[in-house]
Scaffold this motif. Structure first.
Motif, PDB file in Angstrom:
ATOM      1  N   ILE A 182      -2.842 -10.890   0.682  1.00  6.84           N
ATOM      2  CA  ILE A 182      -2.406  -9.551   1.052  1.00  6.84           C
ATOM      3  C   ILE A 182      -2.517  -9.407   2.562  1.00  6.84           C
ATOM      4  O   ILE A 182      -3.589  -9.601   3.137  1.00  6.84           O
ATOM      5  CB  ILE A 182      -3.255  -8.469   0.358  1.00  6.84           C
ATOM      6  CG1 ILE A 182      -3.052  -8.553  -1.165  1.00  6.84           C
ATOM      7  CG2 ILE A 182      -2.892  -7.081   0.872  1.00  6.84           C
ATOM      8  CD1 ILE A 182      -3.885  -7.556  -1.956  1.00  6.84           C
ATOM      9  N   PRO A 184      -2.117  -6.522   4.931  1.00  6.63           N
ATOM     10  CA  PRO A 184      -1.934  -5.076   4.769  1.00  6.63           C
ATOM     11  C   PRO A 184      -1.223  -4.363   5.899  1.00  6.63           C
ATOM     12  O   PRO A 184      -0.715  -3.259   5.693  1.00  6.63           O
ATOM     13  CB  PRO A 184      -3.370  -4.559   4.626  1.00  6.63           C
ATOM     14  CG  PRO A 184      -4.222  -5.573   5.293  1.00  6.63           C
ATOM     15  CD  PRO A 184      -3.539  -6.888   5.086  1.00  6.63           C
ATOM     16  N   TYR A 201      -4.252  -0.573  -1.506  1.00  8.59           N
ATOM     17  CA  TYR A 201      -4.527  -2.013  -1.544  1.00  8.59           C
ATOM     18  C   TYR A 201      -5.777  -2.310  -2.366  1.00  8.59           C
ATOM     19  O   TYR A 201      -5.823  -3.303  -3.119  1.00  8.59           O
ATOM     20  CB  TYR A 201      -4.708  -2.547  -0.124  1.00  8.59           C
ATOM     21  CG  TYR A 201      -3.418  -2.707   0.643  1.00  8.59           C
ATOM     22  CD1 TYR A 201      -2.423  -3.573   0.201  1.00  8.59           C
ATOM     23  CD2 TYR A 201      -3.192  -2.003   1.826  1.00  8.59           C
ATOM     24  CE1 TYR A 201      -1.247  -3.727   0.905  1.00  8.59           C
ATOM     25  CE2 TYR A 201      -2.018  -2.154   2.548  1.00  8.59           C
ATOM     26  CZ  TYR A 201      -1.045  -3.013   2.078  1.00  8.59           C
ATOM     27  OH  TYR A 201       0.124  -3.157   2.770  1.00  8.59           O
ATOM     28  N   SER A 216      -8.336 -11.873  -3.699  1.00  6.25           N
ATOM     29  CA  SER A 216      -7.321 -11.503  -2.722  1.00  6.25           C
ATOM     30  C   SER A 216      -7.819 -11.889  -1.332  1.00  6.25           C
ATOM     31  O   SER A 216      -8.923 -11.514  -0.935  1.00  6.25           O
ATOM     32  CB  SER A 216      -7.038 -10.002  -2.767  1.00  6.25           C
ATOM     33  OG  SER A 216      -6.378  -9.652  -3.971  1.00  6.25           O
ATOM     34  N   ILE A 233     -10.755  -1.519   3.276  1.00  2.00           N
ATOM     35  CA  ILE A 233     -10.433  -2.104   1.976  1.00  2.00           C
ATOM     36  C   ILE A 233     -11.673  -2.737   1.361  1.00  2.00           C
ATOM     37  O   ILE A 233     -11.980  -2.525   0.175  1.00  2.00           O
ATOM     38  CB  ILE A 233      -9.305  -3.144   2.119  1.00  2.00           C
ATOM     39  CG1 ILE A 233      -7.990  -2.457   2.513  1.00  2.00           C
ATOM     40  CG2 ILE A 233      -9.129  -3.922   0.817  1.00  2.00           C
ATOM     41  CD1 ILE A 233      -6.881  -3.416   2.901  1.00  2.00           C
ATOM     42  N   THR A 339       0.376   2.865  -6.704  1.00  2.00           N
ATOM     43  CA  THR A 339      -0.317   1.639  -7.111  1.00  2.00           C
ATOM     44  C   THR A 339       0.379   0.971  -8.285  1.00  2.00           C
ATOM     45  O   THR A 339       0.546  -0.259  -8.310  1.00  2.00           O
ATOM     46  CB  THR A 339      -1.775   1.963  -7.492  1.00  2.00           C
ATOM     47  OG1 THR A 339      -2.452   2.472  -6.339  1.00  2.00           O
ATOM     48  CG2 THR A 339      -2.495   0.715  -7.986  1.00  2.00           C
TER      49      THR A 339
END
Length: 361
Positions: A182, A184, A201, A216, A233, A339
């Motif tokens: 990911i 972001p 996220y 992730s 996050i 989401t």
């Protein structure tokens, strides 16, 4: 009278300085030119960061321009290429800086965008223009340059080089477990409202961990904005579910991380196009930019597309009423992405792609 195009160019110059996603989308044009004329010499004048991503690209000589050097850097390139005359110059950067740089290059014919697509009066600096095309993807706009020269085989191919040192870097950062990647944040520029929320996220990361057993890996540059996003996050998720590699990799290392990922999730930014170039399953998050123009080309069906909603909500127009490529420069546009939009796309890609190859089963 039109300047004639060479029937079989021996030396082609490409002028495209930036950005990461765009140079990834341009590589298929390079490959198409090489298929048409296997012996052609290609010199690509490119930006410094973009070169660090593409260095080693087979059959291409790079001339690097660092925009921080301004006119002095341009003069250095003019001196470097003073004795070189190109059969054709493909002027593929719609920016006045690049047009000024083009003036010091010797070429039999200079090809640029058609008037509708040219920005910063680029058509004033070229002899020939590509054929007009409405509502084209960025990759197809680049490929139109090859089409103008007579190239017929325009199948997209990339073959990006990843050195072993970059793969070692990626393994050091990611460990041995399977992971999603990911990225972001998009490039931190003024009014570049492409970033989704830390909360969004975090929810996706928890879903990937609980439903698929995937860690992730967070990636990005070392800017304050990106590091703060990573911290927010991490504070919202199980520590075992995430590896924060933001600011920790080179661009080649990021390429290697992407190449080993089961899945890539990112907004409209370099990493989605890098993932696309490597054939990795990609979920692009789009609300401020039009994915029909700028989505990861081979994974357009997997994009989370809230751009039409953003146009209606913040520009108060129908999507077909705004110019092609219109951006929605509103800080709340990306909040239209939910989401469940992202997890649904992720679930579908993980179910339909080969974990090793990243291609549809």
């Amino acid at each position: 009278m039109k300047h004639p195009l060479p029937a079989r160019p021996a030396h082609i110059a490409i002028l495209r300085l930036s950005a990461l996603g765009d140079v990834c989308n341009l590589v298929p044009t390079v490959r198409a030119l090489q298929r048409q004329w296997p012996d052609v010499r290609i010199t690509w004048i490119i930006g410094k960061g973009e070169h660090s991503l593409l260095t080693g690209l087979s059959g291409v000589e790079f001339v690097v321009y660092d925009k921080a050097t301004g006119l002095a850097g341009m003069r250095a390139i003019w001196r470097q290429l003073a004795d070189t005359r190109f059969d054709v110059l493909l002027h593929m950067q719609q920016a006045l800086r690049a047009s000024v740089l083009s003036l010091g290059l010797k070429a039999g014919v200079r090809v640029g965008y058609d008037k509708a697509r040219a920005k910063d009066a680029q058509h004033w600096f070229t002899h020939r223009q590509i054929a007009p095309r409405e509502r084209a993807h960025v990759l197809e706009s680049f490929m139109d340059f090859a089409r103008l020269l007579g190239v017929e085989d325009t199948r997209p191919r990339w073959d990006l080089p990843i050195p072993e040192a970059a793969r070692h870097e990626a393994r050091r950062l990611s460990g041995e477990a399977a992971y999603a990647l990911i990225s972001p944040c998009a490039n931190p520029r003024l009014r570049n409202f492409r970033n989704w929320s830390a909360e969004g996220y975090a929810s996706v990361i928890e879903h990937l961990w609980s439903q698929h057993g995937l860690k992730s890996v967070l990636t990005g540059g070392g800017s304050v904005q990106e590091r703060e996003m990573g911290e927010r996050i991490r504070a919202l998720v199980d520590a075992e579910a995430v590896i924060d590699a933001i600011g920790g990799s080179s661009l080649k290392g990021l390429l290697a991380l992407i190449d080993q990922a089961r899945l890539v999730i990112a907004p409209d930014s370099g990493p989605v196009h890098m993932a696309n170039a490597l054939g990795r399953p990609t979920v692009g998050l789009y609300a401020t930019t039009n994915p029909d123009r700028a989505a990861p080309y081979c994974w357009r069906q997997a994009v989370v597309n809230r751009y039409p909603d953003a146009v209606r909500t913040f520009l108060h127009k129908a999507p077909d009423e705004v110019p092609w490529g219109q951006r929605v420069r509103h800080p709340d546009a990306m909040s239209l992405i939910r989401t469940e939009d992202v997890t649904a796309r992720a679930d579908a890609l993980l179910a339909s792609t080969d974990p090793a190859a990243g291609v549809a089963r």
